[in-house]
Design a protein around this motif. Sequence first.
Motif, mmCIF file in Angstrom:
data_model
loop_
_atom_site.group_PDB
_atom_site.id
_atom_site.type_symbol
_atom_site.label_atom_id
_atom_site.label_comp_id
_atom_site.label_asym_id
_atom_site.label_seq_id
_atom_site.Cartn_x
_atom_site.Cartn_y
_atom_site.Cartn_z
ATOM 1 N N UNK A 132 4.939 8.111 2.015
ATOM 2 C CA UNK A 132 5.430 8.949 1.680
ATOM 3 C C UNK A 132 5.135 10.485 2.387
ATOM 4 N N UNK A 133 6.684 11.183 3.102
ATOM 5 C CA UNK A 133 5.324 11.742 4.364
ATOM 6 C C UNK A 133 6.687 13.111 3.522
ATOM 7 N N UNK B 126 12.260 12.029 -7.614
ATOM 8 C CA UNK B 126 11.763 11.303 -7.537
ATOM 9 C C UNK B 126 12.226 9.533 -7.737
ATOM 10 N N UNK B 127 13.108 9.311 -8.796
ATOM 11 C CA UNK B 127 14.119 8.439 -9.051
ATOM 12 C C UNK B 127 14.618 7.684 -7.916
ATOM 13 N N UNK B 128 15.308 8.733 -6.915
ATOM 14 C CA UNK B 128 15.831 8.025 -5.641
ATOM 15 C C UNK B 128 15.052 7.337 -4.513
ATOM 16 N N UNK B 129 13.725 7.767 -5.269
ATOM 17 C CA UNK B 129 12.621 7.725 -3.813
ATOM 18 C C UNK B 129 12.464 6.266 -4.146
ATOM 19 N N UNK B 130 12.443 5.588 -5.889
ATOM 20 C CA UNK B 130 11.504 4.863 -6.631
ATOM 21 C C UNK B 130 12.239 3.689 -5.727
ATOM 22 N N UNK B 131 14.246 3.778 -6.252
ATOM 23 C CA UNK B 131 15.201 3.093 -5.943
ATOM 24 C C UNK B 131 14.524 2.474 -4.199
ATOM 25 N N UNK C 115 0.763 -1.052 -0.206
ATOM 26 C CA UNK C 115 -0.125 0.100 -0.184
ATOM 27 C C UNK C 115 1.116 0.839 -0.230
ATOM 28 N N UNK C 116 0.418 2.071 -0.728
ATOM 29 C CA UNK C 116 0.884 3.127 -1.098
ATOM 30 C C UNK C 116 0.374 4.383 0.103
ATOM 31 N N UNK C 117 1.380 4.971 1.083
ATOM 32 C CA UNK C 117 0.123 6.132 2.177
ATOM 33 C C UNK C 117 0.923 7.606 1.778
ATOM 34 N N UNK C 118 0.136 8.805 2.101
ATOM 35 C CA UNK C 118 0.911 9.774 2.202
ATOM 36 C C UNK C 118 -0.194 11.065 1.774
ATOM 37 N N UNK C 119 -0.070 12.348 2.420
ATOM 38 C CA UNK C 119 -1.101 13.246 2.019
ATOM 39 C C UNK C 119 -0.648 13.352 0.441
ATOM 40 N N UNK C 120 -2.481 14.282 0.722
ATOM 41 C CA UNK C 120 -2.481 14.979 -0.924
ATOM 42 C C UNK C 120 -1.606 15.766 -1.478
ATOM 43 N N UNK C 121 -0.643 15.408 -2.731
ATOM 44 C CA UNK C 121 0.489 15.904 -2.955
ATOM 45 C C UNK C 121 1.973 15.366 -2.694
ATOM 46 N N UNK C 122 1.852 13.903 -1.659
ATOM 47 C CA UNK C 122 2.569 13.022 -1.972
ATOM 48 C C UNK C 122 3.934 12.425 -2.724
ATOM 49 N N UNK C 123 3.439 12.380 -4.182
ATOM 50 C CA UNK C 123 3.659 11.285 -4.709
ATOM 51 C C UNK C 123 3.839 10.335 -5.196
ATOM 52 N N UNK C 124 2.277 9.936 -4.214
ATOM 53 C CA UNK C 124 2.159 8.321 -4.085
ATOM 54 C C UNK C 124 1.509 7.816 -6.196
ATOM 55 N N UNK C 125 1.301 8.684 -6.925
ATOM 56 C CA UNK C 125 0.781 8.939 -8.327
ATOM 57 C C UNK C 125 2.434 7.561 -8.966
ATOM 58 N N UNK D 60 7.487 -3.043 9.431
ATOM 59 C CA UNK D 60 5.683 -3.043 8.672
ATOM 60 C C UNK D 60 6.225 -1.599 7.403
ATOM 61 N N UNK D 61 6.567 -0.773 8.016
ATOM 62 C CA UNK D 61 6.484 1.385 6.704
ATOM 63 C C UNK D 61 7.817 0.718 6.350
ATOM 64 N N UNK D 62 7.504 1.609 5.012
ATOM 65 C CA UNK D 62 9.005 2.030 4.890
ATOM 66 C C UNK D 62 8.520 3.851 4.459
ATOM 67 N N UNK D 63 9.444 4.610 6.114
ATOM 68 C CA UNK D 63 8.987 5.955 5.331
ATOM 69 C C UNK D 63 10.215 6.648 4.949
ATOM 70 N N UNK D 64 9.659 7.929 3.613
ATOM 71 C CA UNK D 64 10.490 8.536 3.209
ATOM 72 C C UNK D 64 10.250 10.227 3.127
ATOM 73 N N UNK D 65 10.804 10.696 2.949
ATOM 74 C CA UNK D 65 10.900 12.052 3.101
ATOM 75 C C UNK D 65 10.705 12.121 0.775
#
Length: 217
Positions: free
Chosen positions: A139-140, A195-200, A11-21, A185-190
């Motif tokens: 995605x915080x 975007x590519x670094x987060x994806x990695x 599951x992907x979580x975070x506030x609106x605009x955090x970049x989940x899509x 159970x969580x991976x918290x990312x700033x």
Amino acid sequence: MTHLRRGGFVAFEGGDGAGKTTQLDLLESWFQEQAVPYERTREPGGTAIGERIRSLVLEHDQGEIDPRTEALLFAASRAAHVVQRIEPALEAGRFVLCDRYVDSSVAYQGEGRELGTEAVAAINGFATGGLQPDLTVLLDLDPAAARARREGRAGRSDRIESAEDAFHDRLRHAFLTRAEAAPGRYLVLEASGPAQELHTQIRARVQELLGQELLNS
């Protein structure tokens, strides 16, 4: 309830605009390259009834929706989603990539709407039969930065995105609190980074999960 399954649930979580899509798009492309069987879905939505509920709770001009009704509508959509879409995919050995799940209700309705996180978690525990993701990517992002991203997008913000800044501050706190309570159970990312670094980082964690699933198959 005990859930016996061969697939994996991310599951992907975070506030609106955090970049989940964006991150879902990148992970989906990688799954396709690796020939990993998967389904991508979203909440609210994912089923015919869920998509109808989505329009009720997110679109403007649908009439007044009080916080308790909003919470119950989200839970109803999720119940159908689990039974009709998520569990069948997991039982068939597919990975489920889901844009939002229970944490969003706990954050948005429990904390944001101030209904109480325990009450909303209990409602959703019943709705899902206790089904939890194997991994939740959180995605915080600072609410002010998230707002700037939303304002830079084309189109009108939905009913919940349009809520006041204090609402978005509260839900960010709720997401982080949930992650702190179950760090394994969580991976918290700033989420302000490239975007590519987060994806990695996400891909590395998902690869661990894929390895576990192969060992258990």
